[in-house]
Enzyme design. Structure first.
Site, PDB file in Angstrom:
ATOM      1  N   ASN A 129      -3.166   6.958 -11.035  1.00  0.00           N
ATOM      2  CA  ASN A 129      -3.176   8.325 -10.533  1.00  0.00           C
ATOM      3  C   ASN A 129      -1.783   8.928 -10.671  1.00  0.00           C
ATOM      4  O   ASN A 129      -0.783   8.236 -10.459  1.00  0.00           O
ATOM      5  CB  ASN A 129      -3.598   8.339  -9.059  1.00  0.00           C
ATOM      6  N   ILE A 159      -4.343  -3.461  -0.299  1.00  0.00           N
ATOM      7  CA  ILE A 159      -4.573  -3.702   1.130  1.00  0.00           C
ATOM      8  C   ILE A 159      -5.910  -3.114   1.581  1.00  0.00           C
ATOM      9  O   ILE A 159      -6.462  -3.535   2.604  1.00  0.00           O
ATOM     10  CB  ILE A 159      -3.393  -3.101   1.949  1.00  0.00           C
ATOM     11  N   HIS A 186       1.732   2.597 -10.412  1.00  0.00           N
ATOM     12  CA  HIS A 186       0.922   1.386 -10.277  1.00  0.00           C
ATOM     13  C   HIS A 186      -0.390   1.578 -11.005  1.00  0.00           C
ATOM     14  O   HIS A 186      -0.997   2.646 -10.956  1.00  0.00           O
ATOM     15  CB  HIS A 186       0.677   1.038  -8.809  1.00  0.00           C
ATOM     16  N   GLN A 209      -2.621  10.180  -5.884  1.00  0.00           N
ATOM     17  CA  GLN A 209      -1.492   9.244  -5.765  1.00  0.00           C
ATOM     18  C   GLN A 209      -0.915   9.340  -4.357  1.00  0.00           C
ATOM     19  O   GLN A 209      -0.588  10.440  -3.886  1.00  0.00           O
ATOM     20  CB  GLN A 209      -0.407   9.541  -6.808  1.00  0.00           C
ATOM     21  N   SER A 210      -0.803   8.212  -3.691  1.00  0.00           N
ATOM     22  CA  SER A 210      -0.256   8.198  -2.331  1.00  0.00           C
ATOM     23  C   SER A 210       1.004   7.350  -2.215  1.00  0.00           C
ATOM     24  O   SER A 210       1.749   7.497  -1.248  1.00  0.00           O
ATOM     25  CB  SER A 210      -1.310   7.693  -1.335  1.00  0.00           C
TER      26      SER A 210
END
Ligand code: 5GP
Ligand code: ZN
Length: 116
Positions: free
Chosen positions: A89, A33, A102, A96-97
């Site tokens: 990540n 996104i 992924h 990493q969020s």
């Protein structure tokens, strides 16, 4: 985090829209996104795994399937010859969020090293 409140599980289930560009029995790829390159695709397993630290030996085939998906996505995006970067990540300290593993696939511009 359970898969119930996981953003990427919701994308797998079709509850949140995404621009899906590749699907297999075990993996899904959709455009990020907030793209950081002309091509920025996220490749995820359909099954919820939070981080690399949560992978088990039985997941080895699944991880391989993520890279097979990356190869197919790169071909689709015309990046096979020009090159592309894959990044996963692990943990907040590494950026990493979203806690559903992924593989980022980035391409279409020169990639610098080391990454920030
Ligand atoms: P991370 O920071 O965990 O390595 O990567 C998470 C990625 O997911 C980020 O690049 C972010 O832009 C992307 N992202 C976050 N929310 C959404 C969303 O709702 N849809 C899509 N397509 N990408 C998202
Ligand atoms: Zn999930």
């Amino acid at each position: 985090m359970s898969s119930n409140d996981c953003l990427f599980c919701k994308i797998v289930d079709g509850d949140i829209p995404a621009e899906v560009i590749y699907e297999s029995d075990t993996a899904l790829a959709f455009r990020d996104i907030s793209p950081q390159a002309p091509t920025h695709v996220l490749i995820i397993p359909r099954r919820h795994v939070s981080t690399i630290n949560d992978l088990e030996a039985a997941d080895e085939e699944l991880v391989g399937q993520l890279f097979s998906a990356a190869k197919a996505v790169a071909q689709q995006e015309g990046l096979t010859e020009s090159g592309y970067r894959t990044v996963m990540n692990c943990g907040e300290g590494a950026g990493q969020s979203v806690f559903h593993i992924h593989l980022h696939l980035l391409g279409g511009r020169p990639m610098l090293w080391p990454p920030g």
